[in-house]
Design a protein around this motif. Sequence first.
Motif, PDB file in Angstrom:
ATOM      1  N   SER A 289      -5.041   9.943  -5.957  1.00  0.00           N
ATOM      2  CA  SER A 289      -5.872   8.729  -5.875  1.00  0.00           C
ATOM      3  C   SER A 289      -5.866   7.949  -7.174  1.00  0.00           C
ATOM      4  O   SER A 289      -6.852   7.308  -7.536  1.00  0.00           O
TER       5      SER A 289
ATOM      6  N   ARG B 132     -11.595   3.675   0.792  1.00  0.00           N
ATOM      7  CA  ARG B 132     -10.479   3.233   1.660  1.00  0.00           C
ATOM      8  C   ARG B 132     -10.830   3.428   3.126  1.00  0.00           C
ATOM      9  O   ARG B 132     -10.543   2.574   3.967  1.00  0.00           O
TER      10      ARG B 132
ATOM     11  N   SER C  45      -0.203   3.624  -2.746  1.00  0.00           N
ATOM     12  CA  SER C  45      -1.505   4.203  -2.469  1.00  0.00           C
ATOM     13  C   SER C  45      -1.405   5.342  -1.455  1.00  0.00           C
ATOM     14  O   SER C  45      -2.056   6.369  -1.588  1.00  0.00           O
ATOM     15  N   ASP C  46      -0.536   5.166  -0.440  1.00  0.00           N
ATOM     16  CA  ASP C  46      -0.363   6.214   0.577  1.00  0.00           C
ATOM     17  C   ASP C  46       0.300   7.447  -0.007  1.00  0.00           C
ATOM     18  O   ASP C  46       0.029   8.567   0.412  1.00  0.00           O
TER      19      ASP C  46
ATOM     20  N   GLY D 180       0.777  -1.242   0.000  1.00  0.00           N
ATOM     21  CA  GLY D 180       0.000   0.000   0.000  1.00  0.00           C
ATOM     22  C   GLY D 180       0.804   1.287   0.000  1.00  0.00           C
ATOM     23  O   GLY D 180       0.242   2.373   0.124  1.00  0.00           O
TER      24      GLY D 180
ATOM     25  N   VAL E 238      -4.636   2.891  -5.811  1.00  0.00           N
ATOM     26  CA  VAL E 238      -5.146   2.703  -4.460  1.00  0.00           C
ATOM     27  C   VAL E 238      -5.087   1.224  -4.103  1.00  0.00           C
ATOM     28  O   VAL E 238      -5.412   0.358  -4.900  1.00  0.00           O
ATOM     29  N   CYS E 239      -4.582   0.991  -2.892  1.00  0.00           N
ATOM     30  CA  CYS E 239      -4.467  -0.382  -2.417  1.00  0.00           C
ATOM     31  C   CYS E 239      -5.537  -0.578  -1.359  1.00  0.00           C
ATOM     32  O   CYS E 239      -5.581   0.141  -0.369  1.00  0.00           O
ATOM     33  N   ILE E 240      -6.412  -1.526  -1.592  1.00  0.00           N
ATOM     34  CA  ILE E 240      -7.515  -1.714  -0.655  1.00  0.00           C
ATOM     35  C   ILE E 240      -7.642  -3.220  -0.410  1.00  0.00           C
ATOM     36  O   ILE E 240      -7.694  -4.006  -1.353  1.00  0.00           O
ATOM     37  N   ASN E 241      -7.591  -3.599   0.853  1.00  0.00           N
ATOM     38  CA  ASN E 241      -7.584  -5.021   1.222  1.00  0.00           C
ATOM     39  C   ASN E 241      -6.588  -5.826   0.370  1.00  0.00           C
ATOM     40  O   ASN E 241      -6.915  -6.876  -0.159  1.00  0.00           O
TER      41      ASN E 241
ATOM     42  N   GLY F 127     -10.924  12.020  -6.887  1.00  0.00           N
ATOM     43  CA  GLY F 127     -10.643  10.783  -6.153  1.00  0.00           C
ATOM     44  C   GLY F 127     -11.293  10.685  -4.786  1.00  0.00           C
ATOM     45  O   GLY F 127     -10.905   9.848  -3.974  1.00  0.00           O
TER      46      GLY F 127
ATOM     47  N   ASN G 111      -5.604  -5.417  -2.524  1.00  0.00           N
ATOM     48  CA  ASN G 111      -5.804  -5.332  -3.977  1.00  0.00           C
ATOM     49  C   ASN G 111      -5.337  -3.956  -4.417  1.00  0.00           C
ATOM     50  O   ASN G 111      -5.780  -2.959  -3.857  1.00  0.00           O
TER      51      ASN G 111
ATOM     52  N   ALA H 252     -12.710  -4.241  -2.637  1.00  0.00           N
ATOM     53  CA  ALA H 252     -12.496  -4.482  -1.211  1.00  0.00           C
ATOM     54  C   ALA H 252     -13.511  -5.482  -0.664  1.00  0.00           C
ATOM     55  O   ALA H 252     -13.487  -5.797   0.528  1.00  0.00           O
TER      56      ALA H 252
ATOM     57  N   ILE I 104     -12.848   7.260  -4.155  1.00  0.00           N
ATOM     58  CA  ILE I 104     -11.829   6.221  -3.964  1.00  0.00           C
ATOM     59  C   ILE I 104     -11.311   6.262  -2.520  1.00  0.00           C
ATOM     60  O   ILE I 104     -11.199   5.241  -1.843  1.00  0.00           O
ATOM     61  N   GLN I 105     -11.028   7.488  -2.049  1.00  0.00           N
ATOM     62  CA  GLN I 105     -10.501   7.624  -0.688  1.00  0.00           C
ATOM     63  C   GLN I 105     -11.556   7.292   0.361  1.00  0.00           C
ATOM     64  O   GLN I 105     -11.238   6.737   1.411  1.00  0.00           O
TER      65      GLN I 105
ATOM     66  N   LEU J 282      -5.537  -1.126  -7.162  1.00  0.00           N
ATOM     67  CA  LEU J 282      -6.302  -0.696  -8.337  1.00  0.00           C
ATOM     68  C   LEU J 282      -5.666   0.556  -8.918  1.00  0.00           C
ATOM     69  O   LEU J 282      -5.110   1.364  -8.184  1.00  0.00           O
TER      70      LEU J 282
END
Lengths: 279, 120
Positions: free
Chosen positions: A84, B57, A78-79, A75, A87-90, B50, A92, B83, B53-54, A94
């Motif tokens: 944006s 998260r 993503s950070d 992630g 983005v790393c979510i769970n 975005g 994954n 997710a 998207i955020q 994207l």
Amino acid sequence: MKIAVASGKGGTGKTTIATNLAYYLANSIGQNVTLLDCDVEEPNCHLFLQPRWEKVYAVSVPVPEVDASKCNGCGICSDLCQFSAIVCINKNTLTFPELCHGCGLCTRVCAPGAIKEVQRELGVVEMGTAYGINFAHGKLRIGESMSPPLIKEVKRKFNSSGITIIDSPPGTSCPVIEAIKGTDFVLLVTEPTPFGLNDLQLAVDMVRVVGIPFAVIINRADVGDERVQEYCSREGIPILMEIPEDREIAKTYSTGGLVLKDIPAYGGKFSLLAGALLS
Amino acid sequence: MKVAVSCSGEKLDSLVDQRFGRTAQFIVYDLDANMFMVVDNDQNLQAAQGAGIQSARTVADSGAKAVITGNVGPKAFHTLNAAGIDIYLIKSGTVKEAIEEFKKGNLIKSTGANVDGHWI
């Protein structure tokens, strides 16, 4: 010398000033002139100059593509991404290429090397000449919203020894700032109406933040009231030219003509403007 | 199971915010414990792009497995989907009413975005 022609409000006469100033400098006083139309969403200087096109090339930005088999879901990309676009979510990861500004940071920080860059086309740059003026403009792909990288590419055609004139997009946001950045002087074109004044004040605030010397040109100067002049005198902003409401200019404009070619009497005003800019 | 509800205030009688990306906060309701916490989302209020998207998260980090909101755009949908978070839409009402409707099974799971991005 690099001069940007900008305005808060659209339709005030930026293109009329930019094309005729370029024409005057190149043809009346023999300067080496480059005109860059940086209004890449709706470029229109070429309609008045009818340049002979010499070169066209595509402009793209590098955007990330993630190899899911190598991604460890840390992630970090993503950070760090400010847009944006990744983005790393769970675990994954994207990507949203249409949000990506192409800075390359995600590719650089990816420890397992799961991100590679692919090219996304933004539009084209076309170059040519007209009336002894070197001309270039950008044409943003339809549906595209990422104009600053294309504007930057048009500006790589800066004339290092002569005079470059930039026709900027209207407004006060990223595309305008990209267009005026690195110039020596900004001409803010406005009209003497409440809309013109309001948007001029926004543009003045913007140019002051960017820190470039500027002056005002009032187009159709006799149609409204005196509030633009009063504002400029209160703020100590020089007014370098006033163009009257003139049916002949409207006629020339509507047939894609250059004011200075069709109505040579305006040469005097452009001579004073050029004198003020070059001194 | 936890459910995140976009909302205009920090109480259960606050109204559901019709926006997902630019809601000021989420109430994350734990259906098993009957408790909730408020998760701030105001970093997104000024985002140029975005926001959806955020927000997705933020919801994923809260541990919620479902979202109740008014509308969801394509990027938010894609992100929530990745997710594994389900989306349920509701037209109006308070957070409490939304949770009750959800518990009764009256809300239908979304199968796609119902609005374009930047719809408001």
